[in-house]
Scaffold this motif. Structure first.
Motif, PDB file in Angstrom:
ATOM      1  N   ARG A  48       0.836  -1.197   0.000  1.00  0.00           N
ATOM      2  CA  ARG A  48       0.000   0.000   0.000  1.00  0.00           C
ATOM      3  C   ARG A  48       0.875   1.253   0.000  1.00  0.00           C
ATOM      4  NH1 ARG A  48      -5.296  -0.503   1.866  1.00  0.00           N
ATOM      5  NH2 ARG A  48      -5.110   1.567   2.804  1.00  0.00           N
ATOM      6  N   ASP A  49       0.220   2.384  -0.187  1.00  0.00           N
ATOM      7  CA  ASP A  49       0.926   3.665  -0.129  1.00  0.00           C
ATOM      8  C   ASP A  49       0.893   4.269   1.269  1.00  0.00           C
ATOM      9  OD1 ASP A  49       1.601   3.618  -2.843  1.00  0.00           O
ATOM     10  OD2 ASP A  49      -0.357   4.469  -3.406  1.00  0.00           O
ATOM     11  N   ASP A  50       0.166   3.605   2.196  1.00  0.00           N
ATOM     12  CA  ASP A  50       0.205   4.027   3.593  1.00  0.00           C
ATOM     13  C   ASP A  50       0.788   2.873   4.405  1.00  0.00           C
ATOM     14  OD1 ASP A  50      -1.843   2.149   3.822  1.00  0.00           O
ATOM     15  OD2 ASP A  50      -3.430   3.646   3.810  1.00  0.00           O
ATOM     16  N   GLU A  51       0.574   2.888   5.726  1.00  0.00           N
ATOM     17  CA  GLU A  51       1.203   1.879   6.589  1.00  0.00           C
ATOM     18  C   GLU A  51       0.204   0.889   7.173  1.00  0.00           C
ATOM     19  OE1 GLU A  51       2.915   4.607   9.307  1.00  0.00           O
ATOM     20  OE2 GLU A  51       4.676   5.025   8.037  1.00  0.00           O
ATOM     21  N   ARG A  52      -0.993   0.832   6.600  1.00  0.00           N
ATOM     22  CA  ARG A  52      -2.040  -0.033   7.153  1.00  0.00           C
ATOM     23  C   ARG A  52      -1.905  -1.473   6.666  1.00  0.00           C
ATOM     24  NH1 ARG A  52      -7.322   1.850   5.119  1.00  0.00           N
ATOM     25  NH2 ARG A  52      -8.194   0.415   6.685  1.00  0.00           N
ATOM     26  N   ILE A  53      -2.309  -2.403   7.535  1.00  0.00           N
ATOM     27  CA  ILE A  53      -2.435  -3.817   7.188  1.00  0.00           C
ATOM     28  C   ILE A  53      -3.927  -4.078   7.004  1.00  0.00           C
ATOM     29  CG2 ILE A  53      -2.007  -6.194   7.895  1.00  0.00           C
ATOM     30  CD1 ILE A  53       0.544  -4.558   7.471  1.00  0.00           C
ATOM     31  N   VAL A  54      -4.329  -4.434   5.781  1.00  0.00           N
ATOM     32  CA  VAL A  54      -5.753  -4.537   5.467  1.00  0.00           C
ATOM     33  C   VAL A  54      -6.046  -5.901   4.841  1.00  0.00           C
ATOM     34  CG1 VAL A  54      -7.686  -3.572   4.169  1.00  0.00           C
ATOM     35  CG2 VAL A  54      -5.899  -2.054   5.074  1.00  0.00           C
ATOM     36  N   ARG A  55      -6.942  -6.654   5.459  1.00  0.00           N
ATOM     37  CA  ARG A  55      -7.450  -7.872   4.824  1.00  0.00           C
ATOM     38  C   ARG A  55      -8.623  -7.466   3.950  1.00  0.00           C
ATOM     39  NH1 ARG A  55     -10.365 -12.139   8.514  1.00  0.00           N
ATOM     40  NH2 ARG A  55     -12.096 -10.806   7.929  1.00  0.00           N
ATOM     41  N   THR A  56      -8.499  -7.684   2.668  1.00  0.00           N
ATOM     42  CA  THR A  56      -9.476  -7.144   1.715  1.00  0.00           C
ATOM     43  C   THR A  56     -10.631  -8.101   1.435  1.00  0.00           C
ATOM     44  OG1 THR A  56      -8.219  -7.976  -0.190  1.00  0.00           O
ATOM     45  CG2 THR A  56      -7.705  -5.749   0.602  1.00  0.00           C
ATOM     46  N   THR A  57     -10.585  -9.303   1.950  1.00  0.00           N
ATOM     47  CA  THR A  57     -11.666 -10.273   1.752  1.00  0.00           C
ATOM     48  C   THR A  57     -12.258 -10.670   3.093  1.00  0.00           C
ATOM     49  OG1 THR A  57      -9.970 -12.006   1.681  1.00  0.00           O
ATOM     50  CG2 THR A  57     -10.849 -11.255  -0.419  1.00  0.00           C
ATOM     51  N   GLU A  58     -13.529 -11.029   3.077  1.00  0.00           N
ATOM     52  CA  GLU A  58     -14.194 -11.489   4.293  1.00  0.00           C
ATOM     53  C   GLU A  58     -13.847 -12.951   4.542  1.00  0.00           C
ATOM     54  OE1 GLU A  58     -16.079  -9.840   6.570  1.00  0.00           O
ATOM     55  OE2 GLU A  58     -15.453  -8.035   5.482  1.00  0.00           O
ATOM     56  N   VAL A  59     -13.622 -13.285   5.797  1.00  0.00           N
ATOM     57  CA  VAL A  59     -13.465 -14.676   6.228  1.00  0.00           C
ATOM     58  C   VAL A  59     -14.541 -14.928   7.276  1.00  0.00           C
ATOM     59  CG1 VAL A  59     -11.960 -16.395   7.289  1.00  0.00           C
ATOM     60  CG2 VAL A  59     -10.979 -14.634   5.792  1.00  0.00           C
ATOM     61  N   PRO A  60     -15.587 -15.677   6.932  1.00  0.00           N
ATOM     62  CA  PRO A  60     -16.715 -15.877   7.851  1.00  0.00           C
ATOM     63  C   PRO A  60     -16.261 -16.357   9.228  1.00  0.00           C
ATOM     64  CG  PRO A  60     -17.251 -16.758   5.695  1.00  0.00           C
ATOM     65  CD  PRO A  60     -15.800 -16.384   5.649  1.00  0.00           C
ATOM     66  N   GLY A  61     -16.721 -15.651  10.250  1.00  0.00           N
ATOM     67  CA  GLY A  61     -16.416 -16.043  11.620  1.00  0.00           C
ATOM     68  C   GLY A  61     -15.092 -15.532  12.148  1.00  0.00           C
ATOM     69  N   VAL A  62     -14.324 -14.817  11.316  1.00  0.00           N
ATOM     70  CA  VAL A  62     -13.010 -14.323  11.755  1.00  0.00           C
ATOM     71  C   VAL A  62     -12.902 -12.833  11.453  1.00  0.00           C
ATOM     72  CG1 VAL A  62     -10.514 -14.602  11.622  1.00  0.00           C
ATOM     73  CG2 VAL A  62     -11.998 -16.574  11.226  1.00  0.00           C
ATOM     74  N   PRO A  63     -13.193 -11.969  12.436  1.00  0.00           N
ATOM     75  CA  PRO A  63     -13.000 -10.537  12.216  1.00  0.00           C
ATOM     76  C   PRO A  63     -11.546 -10.237  11.889  1.00  0.00           C
ATOM     77  CG  PRO A  63     -14.251 -10.957  14.231  1.00  0.00           C
ATOM     78  CD  PRO A  63     -13.722 -12.279  13.775  1.00  0.00           C
TER      79      PRO A  63
END
Length: 299
Positions: A48-63
């Motif tokens: 990314r161009d910032d410093e965030r860690i982002v999960r871009t897909t949903e995993v049911p039951g796991v926030p």
């Protein structure tokens, strides 16, 4: 390089699992042989161009905030900052999830290990395999094995690993349709906690048989899981008609080894429709290692 796609996070099987004691802090002392198989989740990483860690897909039951992938990447990000005096770029992570949760296949730990390997490469963080293993251990006892990346004789809580020759075979794996929470198994009063310790030579001299003979050892967690989750017992009983069927990890998945893909296909075709079943081949080495080596040559 800003992307690394199609990264495999393979499942593992415990070819045997003995509980030989308990530490003062309550953790159980185990002995096991971990075997990688070619059934895997697939992860995709983009800087990314910032410093965030982002999960871009949903995993049911796991926030996302609880996901081992996100937690592992944040640990590595913090270690990078400690070493280099600045944060590395953030990462977007997309997950193609096929390994079941609560199945004893190590899916969440494998995803985290693949994330650590990928980010270590993308960030050029420079951590060794051993340093990554130490970083991942507090998140899960199986993570060091996936970073170790080959068939391993495991001791302690699963973090002391030695390479061992494993079987070259096919497995049929049944998902009984229940998720087994590991704490429920290890807290059971009737869990066997005093199995006699074995040594690598004991396993190596009698590699798991792949026909109708018994394999090495047993899974000490299986009796408790079968009692608490009857579908596990039903799957073991059904698959035992074809060979030495046993549960992997703390459950719920059940497996049996076969000498050929043809035999595995025949058994999968006969599995009752109430269960999900599939075949997988044993892997001597984590496929991410080859992927990263090839990437290094390209670069």
């Amino acid at each position: 390089m800003r992307s690394l796609h199609h990264c495999p996070a393979p499942a593992k099987l415990n070819l045997f699992l003995h509980v030989i004691g308990r530490r003062a802090d309550g953790y159980h002392l185990l002995q096991s042989v971990f075997q990688l198989i070619d059934r895997a989740d697939t992860l995709h990483f983009d800087l990314r161009d910032d410093e965030r860690i982002v999960r871009t897909t949903e995993v049911p039951g796991v926030p996302a905030e609880q996901d081992l992938i996100v937690r592992a990447l944040r640990l590595l990000q913090a270690e990078y900052a400690r070493r280099h005096g600045r944060l590395p770029p953030g990462i977007d992570v997309a997950v193609e999830k096929i390994l079941p949760m609560g199945g004893g296949l190590g899916g969440g730990s494998s995803d985290a290990a693949t994330a650590l390997m990928a980010a270590n490469h993308l960030w050029r963080a420079g951590l060794s395999q051993q340093e990554l293993m130490e970083l991942g251990l507090p998140l899960g006892a199986d993570i060091p094995f996936f970073l170790f990346g080959e068939t391993a004789f495991a001791e302690g809580v699963g973090e002391h690993l030695q390479a061992v020759q494993g079987p070259d075979c096919w497995y049929v794996v049944i998902e009984p349709g229940v998720a087994v929470p590991t704490p429920a198994i290890f807290s059971a009063p009737d869990l066997t906690r005093d199995s006699k310790a074995v040594i690598i030579a004991d396993f190596s001299s009698s590699l798991i048989s792949v026909a109708k003979e018994a394999g090495f050892g047993r899974n000490d967690l299986q009796d408790v899981a079968e009692r608490l989750f009857p579908p596990v017992a039903e799957a073991v009983a059904w698959l035992a008609r074809y060979g030495d069927a046993r549960m992997t990890g703390s459950g719920a998945c059940v497996f049996c080894a076969f000498t050929s893909e043809r035999e595995a296909n025949q058994v999968v075709a006969e599995v009752p429709g109430r269960w999900r079943a599939w075949k997988a081949q044993s892997l001597p080495r984590h496929p991410m290692k080859s992927l990263l080596q090839n990437q290094a040559v390209i670069e």
